[in-house]
Structures are given as C-alpha cells and as structure tokens.
Design a protein around this motif. Structure first.
Motif, short mmCIF file in Angstrom:
data_model
loop_
_atom_site.label_atom_id
_atom_site.label_comp_id
_atom_site.label_asym_id
_atom_site.label_seq_id
_atom_site.Cartn_x
_atom_site.Cartn_y
_atom_site.Cartn_z
N LEU A 1 0.83 -1.21 0.00
CA LEU A 1 0.00 0.00 0.00
C LEU A 1 0.87 1.26 0.00
O LEU A 1 0.59 2.23 -0.72
CB LEU A 1 -0.93 0.00 1.22
CG LEU A 1 -1.86 1.21 1.36
CD1 LEU A 1 -2.79 1.30 0.15
CD2 LEU A 1 -2.65 1.13 2.66
N GLY A 2 1.93 1.23 0.80
CA GLY A 2 2.83 2.38 0.86
C GLY A 2 3.49 2.65 -0.48
O GLY A 2 3.61 3.80 -0.91
N MET A 3 3.89 1.58 -1.18
CA MET A 3 4.53 1.75 -2.49
C MET A 3 3.52 2.27 -3.52
O MET A 3 3.86 3.11 -4.35
CB MET A 3 5.11 0.41 -2.94
CG MET A 3 6.31 -0.03 -2.10
SD MET A 3 6.93 -1.68 -2.54
CE MET A 3 7.59 -1.36 -4.17
N LEU A 4 2.29 1.77 -3.45
CA LEU A 4 1.26 2.25 -4.39
C LEU A 4 0.99 3.73 -4.18
O LEU A 4 0.88 4.50 -5.16
CB LEU A 4 -0.03 1.45 -4.19
CG LEU A 4 -0.03 0.02 -4.71
CD1 LEU A 4 -1.32 -0.70 -4.31
CD2 LEU A 4 0.13 -0.01 -6.23
N ILE A 5 0.90 4.14 -2.91
CA ILE A 5 0.68 5.55 -2.60
C ILE A 5 1.86 6.39 -3.08
O ILE A 5 1.70 7.47 -3.65
CB ILE A 5 0.45 5.76 -1.09
CG1 ILE A 5 -0.87 5.11 -0.67
CG2 ILE A 5 0.44 7.25 -0.74
CD1 ILE A 5 -1.12 5.13 0.83
#
Length: 203
Positions: free
Chosen positions: A186-190
């Motif tokens: 999720l952090g990488m997608l954001i």
C-alpha cells in the motif's frame, strides 16, 4: 500507460521510505492485534481401538480390514454420541450435547491396519481426553447392538490429558507478516501514485 525505469523505482521508494515503513509497521501491528483477539487453542486427544473376529485366518483378517471404514462411519452415528454422553461425568453432560460430541469426534486409520484411532477435539485437554475415552467405551457397547456380526472391540491404552495435542490459530507471526506485506505494498502504491501526480502537475 506510465512506465518506470529501475532507477526511478528505487528513487521513488527511497524518497517515500518513511511512508512505506510507517504503513508496514501500522498494518503489521493491526493484523497482530486482530490475530491476538481471534486466537483460540484447541486440544486433540487420541485413543486407539481394534475390531477383530476371534479367528487368525488370513481371509478373516482381510475381511476385518475391509470393514474398518464402516466402523469409522458407525463411530459418527448418533447412537454412539448418545452413549458417550450417557457415560460422561455430570459436569461434562451439561457442558456438551450429543451434537457437540459428534462435532468433536473423528477417526483415522491406515489402509494396512486393523487399528482405528479415535480423536476428540475441544478447547480443553481434559475434556477432549474424557470424551475420546468414553467414545471408545460407547463404541464397544453399541457396536454389537448395531451389527451382531461385528468383531470384538478391544480398547487400547486410555488417552491422557498430558498427551493431548494443542493447536493455536490463527498464527500471530503469520498475521503480522501478512500485515507488513500489505502495508508495504500500500505504501509503495501511494508513493508511486503521488510521484506520478506530481509529474502531471509539473508538466
């Protein structure tokens, strides 16, 4: 479609490393908390029995072996659960219904063996032990009534509470690992979404 070079991917991750770490830790902690509150431990006790006719002929032994699956089906019969319930101490009679006993009990065997392993699983090692021992006794009492041609039931050593196998689910470590993985993704997608949005605005 937006594409990223390896260099830009690494740069994006480094620039947003704090965000990714925070989300990974946050999700790991959240999933660990959920696993802790969902955690349950069950205890499985086992007692073995043998059902044979009083003959040593090879054909008789083969016949008894072929009947093992039938005996295992009978172990799950309502009459066995009723008899087991009748044999239990009053305290356990109030705690477990015949339906609960049927849900708790199952059996296993090997194709080349006359031994049937009866298992009882509950949230108490002592309860599981008493249920499996009484189930074996109930089977010995009820089998001749169900099938007059059935072999003799021999009960092997009684199950003991200290030998009950415990199993705890879900695994907190696995839940934490899953949470960390999801938080990282999720952090990488954001991070990539934010980077792409910034580039669009700058253009």
């Amino acid at each position: 479609m937006k594409t990223y070079s390896l260099k830009s991917i690494v740069k994006t991750i480094v620039n947003n490393l704090l965000l990714i770490l925070i989300l990974a830790i946050l999700f790991g902690g959240l999933f660990g908390f959920l696993a802790k509150h969902k955690k349950t431990t069950t205890y499985s006790a086992t007692r073995s029995i043998i059902v044979t006719h009083n003959m040593n002929k090879r054909s008789a032994i083969a016949s008894d072996r072929d009947l093992i699956p039938t005996y295992q089906d009978i172990l799950r019969d309502q009459s066995i659960a009723d008899e087991t319930h009748k044999l239990l101490p009053n305290k356990l009679k109030k705690k477990y219904s015949t339906s609960d006993i049927q849900d708790a009990v199952n059996s296993t065997s090997r194709p080349d063996s006359l031994v049937i392993n009866i298992h009882a699983k509950t949230n108490s090692a002592k309860d599981s032990t008493q249920i499996v021992n009484k189930t074996a006794e109930a089977f010995r009492i009820q089998l001749p009534k169900i099938d007059g041609q059935a072999g003799r039931v021999r009960l092997l050593s009684k199950a003991r509470a200290k030998d009950a196998h415990s199993e705890t689910k879900p695994s907190i470590k696995k839940y934490v690992a899953l949470g960390i993985a999801l938080g990282t993704i999720l952090g990488m997608l954001i991070a990539f979404s934010r980077t792409t949005f910034k580039k669009i605005l700058n253009n």
